[in-house]
Enzyme design. Structure first.
Site, PDB file in Angstrom:
ATOM      1  N   ILE A  85       0.273   5.464   9.430  1.00  0.00           N
ATOM      2  CA  ILE A  85       1.100   6.609   9.049  1.00  0.00           C
ATOM      3  C   ILE A  85       2.571   6.261   9.170  1.00  0.00           C
ATOM      4  O   ILE A  85       3.004   5.693  10.173  1.00  0.00           O
ATOM      5  CB  ILE A  85       0.811   7.819   9.968  1.00  0.00           C
ATOM      6  N   CYS A  86       3.337   6.632   8.136  1.00  0.00           N
ATOM      7  CA  CYS A  86       4.777   6.436   8.218  1.00  0.00           C
ATOM      8  C   CYS A  86       5.425   7.751   8.625  1.00  0.00           C
ATOM      9  O   CYS A  86       5.577   8.659   7.812  1.00  0.00           O
ATOM     10  CB  CYS A  86       5.327   5.981   6.870  1.00  0.00           C
ATOM     11  N   LEU A  87       5.752   7.850   9.891  1.00  0.00           N
ATOM     12  CA  LEU A  87       6.310   9.097  10.398  1.00  0.00           C
ATOM     13  C   LEU A  87       7.339   8.731  11.461  1.00  0.00           C
ATOM     14  O   LEU A  87       7.030   8.008  12.410  1.00  0.00           O
ATOM     15  CB  LEU A  87       5.163   9.933  11.007  1.00  0.00           C
TER      16      LEU A  87
END
Ligand SMILES: [Zn+2]
Ligand SMILES: [Zn+2]
Lengths: 149, 460
Positions: A85-87
């Site tokens: 996840i890109c967060l």
């Protein structure tokens, strides 16, 4: 090593006051490892889907963020093929005051508001920008195909 | 059972104080006003059926949001004050002069609407023509120039229309109805103010009493302190009047609150907390605490039934008179937020005055390790952590405060120890402080000698 008080407290609260649409259950034999599910938010292409994730609290948690990955296949510009996840709050913007609960809420929000300008899955982001309608349709189909309970 | 009857029974049965019962909405009196009004209207030939038809027509127009130029009639609650938004909160003792108006074309004598059936129009025309002869009177409006006509706004007083006469139907029972209701509402507001003051004093007093009973400096026994602490913890967790979780937040209605209160009381009993409160003074204080909560509950219930009474009576007004007032009413008179307001104010007091007498551990836990903030370190940004977490942050080069992200961790040193908070924690949580102290020392050993240290003294 004994389980830090913080992890015990977080787990207790997750059990006692679950967040709507989110569940996180620790493994019996490893209390730092959680099975997580997130319901796709309403009015999003993920609506009706139940997404499985794995969450692991590293030894130096909360100095470092939890490690989280989608196990269910999902078509989303900020989630790659391996479920990573890109967060920001999971990386540079992590703060030790954040918790499992807040992080899972952020992920749920990310499903409701994909951000193709900060992509992890480049091909998906590209598609999202060029043909949003089509991308949303694909996301819906994937939800139908992979995320139905 | 009819509502009026049920309302009366509830007021009688619930054990409300007499002055509350006196201040309640006088449902049956208001109902009589409505009956008189219906008679007045019937005498004028305006049966509810006719009026309803007319008002339906007005509503259709409003709904379609077209110009309201050919509305055949209007029912205004207060002509003089009716200048829209600026009058959102009318004085509570304001007199009401409701006006029933309709418009007649001066030259043709036609009623200002083509959308009515022949019979109704005829009836109204007759009424208008009888001007001066019967009790229908005509108000001559000065002829305005085009520019004087305000851009059509549905709330703007008596609209003036070129070439039209405004006919006002004089009614008295409706003024009586609204004046009465307004007076009662303001009476309820006063009552609420009085109650709030009274309960404020009561809560303050109990707060002082609990503080005295649980003060470690006055040698209150640890057992008593912990018992009170547990009672208040259960109380907060019960979320009686307000939910505190993400799923359940906001105020509760009386029924929910009563249920939660019941649950709170039974948990306290099950845990044997009452028995643990030795000494009559402690028990008396607990009884007072329960009593205050019961009073808040009663206030909630009282507010609820009065609000229902008000809604019902307005519905009845509309149904029997056909004057369609409900849609405009809420803007004219606001129901005092009796229940919620009182409950909110009093609950806040219970927290600040009583519950705070016995500090809860959760309020003094470090945001990082969630254990007690021992020893407490206050950063420049005013956020506090335990010293162990500060050390961990500094060794890991986490320079920013986890809470506000200011760069305050890096320059914290022994000057940042909060001695005042330390004394407070030691006073209220001696057990927890001791434990955390041991843990901190142990971890310092691990830092120094490495993980082997863990094996040698597994005290955790
Ligand atoms: Zn700490
Ligand atoms: Zn700070």
């Amino acid at each position: 090593m004994a389980l830090p008080k913080r992890i015990i407290k977080e787990t207790e609260r997750l059990m006692a006051e679950p967040v709507k649409g989110i569940s996180a259950v620790p493994h019996e034999d490893n209390l730092r490892y959680f099975d997580v599910t997130i319901d796709g938010p309403g009015q999003s292409p993920y609506e009706g889907g139940v997404f499985k994730l794995e969450l692991f609290l590293p030894d130096d948690y909360p100095m470092t963020p939890p490690k989280i990955r989608f196990l269910t296949k999902i078509y989303h510009p900020n989630i790659d093929r391996l479920g990573r996840i890109c967060l920001d709050v999971l990386k540079s913007n992590w703060s030790p005051a954040l918790q499992i609960r807040t992080i899972l809420l952020s992920i749920q929000a990310l499903l409701g508001a994909p951000n193709p300008d900060d992509p992890l899955a480049n091909d998906v982001a590209q598609k999202w920008k060029e043909d949003e309608k089509g991308a949303i349709e694909t996301a819906r189909q994937w939800t139908e195909q992979y995320a139905k309970p | 059972m009819k509502f009026g009857h049920r309302f009366k029974e509830t007021l009688k049965k619930e054990g409300f104080p007499p002055d509350w019962v006196e201040s309640a909405i006088s449902y049956s009196q208001l109902k009589k006003c409505i009956n008189r009004l219906t008679n007045e209207l019937a005498e004028l030939g305006l049966e509810p059926e006719t009026l309803r038809k007319l008002l339906k027509h007005v509503e259709d127009y409003n709904a379609a949001n077209r110009g309201d130029d050919d509305r055949p009639l209007e029912y205004l609650l207060s002509g003089e004050q009716d200048d829209g938004e600026s009058e959102k909160k009318p004085e509570s003792n304001q007199l009401f002069h409701p006006k029933l108006l309709f418009y007649v074309n001066e030259s043709t004598g036609e009623l200002d609407s083509a959308h009515l059936n022949e019979e109704t129009r005829h009836k109204l025309q007759l009424l208008a023509l009888e001007t001066g002869m019967s009790n229908v009177r005509v108000v001559e409006e000065p002829q305005p120039t085009e520019s004087d006509i305000p851009p059509s706004s549905p709330t703007s007083g008596i609209r003036r229309r070129a070439g039209y006469r405004t006919v006002e139907v004089p009614l008295t029972s409706d003024s009586e109805f609204f004046s009465r209701l307004a007076a009662e509402l303001s009476g309820l507001e006063d009552l609420q103010e009085r109650e709030e003051k009274r309960m404020h004093a009561e809560i303050e007093q109990l707060g002082r009493q609990v503080a005295r009973l649980t003060d470690p400096d006055r040698r209150a026994s640890r057992k008593i302190i912990n018992t009170w602490r547990e009672i208040f913890q259960v109380y907060v967790e019960s979320g009686i009047f307000f939910g505190t979780t993400e799923v359940d937040h906001g105020g509760h209605d009386a029924e929910t609150a009563a249920e939660r209160f019941q649950r709170f009381a039974s948990i306290v009993a099950e845990k044997g907390l009452v028995d643990r409160l030795k000494g009559s003074e402690n028990l008396r204080a607990l009884n007072r605490f329960m009593g205050i909560n019961r009073e808040i509950l009663q206030g909630l219930r009282f507010g609820e039934i009065n609000r229902t009474a008000m809604t019902k009576i307005l519905k009845k007004f509309d149904k029997q008179s056909g004057l369609g007032v409900r849609s405009t009413f809420p803007r004219r008179i606001e129901y005092p937020e009796f229940s919620e307001h009182l409950a909110k104010a009093v609950c806040a007091e219970v927290h600040t005055q009583i519950l705070s007498s016995v500090p809860q551990l959760d309020d003094y836990s470090c945001p990082m390790c969630m254990d007690i903030k021992w020893r407490p370190v206050r950063l420049r940004c005013e956020h506090t952590f335990c010293i162990r977490c500060l050390i961990v942050m500094q060794t890991n080069k986490q320079h920013y405060c986890p809470l506000c992200r200011e760069k305050t961790v890096i320059d914290a040193c022994s000057d940042n120890l909060d001695t005042e908070l330390a004394a407070f924690l030691k006073k209220w949580f001696p057990q927890e402080v001791k434990q955390k102290q041991r843990y901190n020392e142990h971890m310092a050993g691990v830092d120094q000698y490495g993980e082997v240290y863990t094996d040698k003294c597994c005290v955790m």
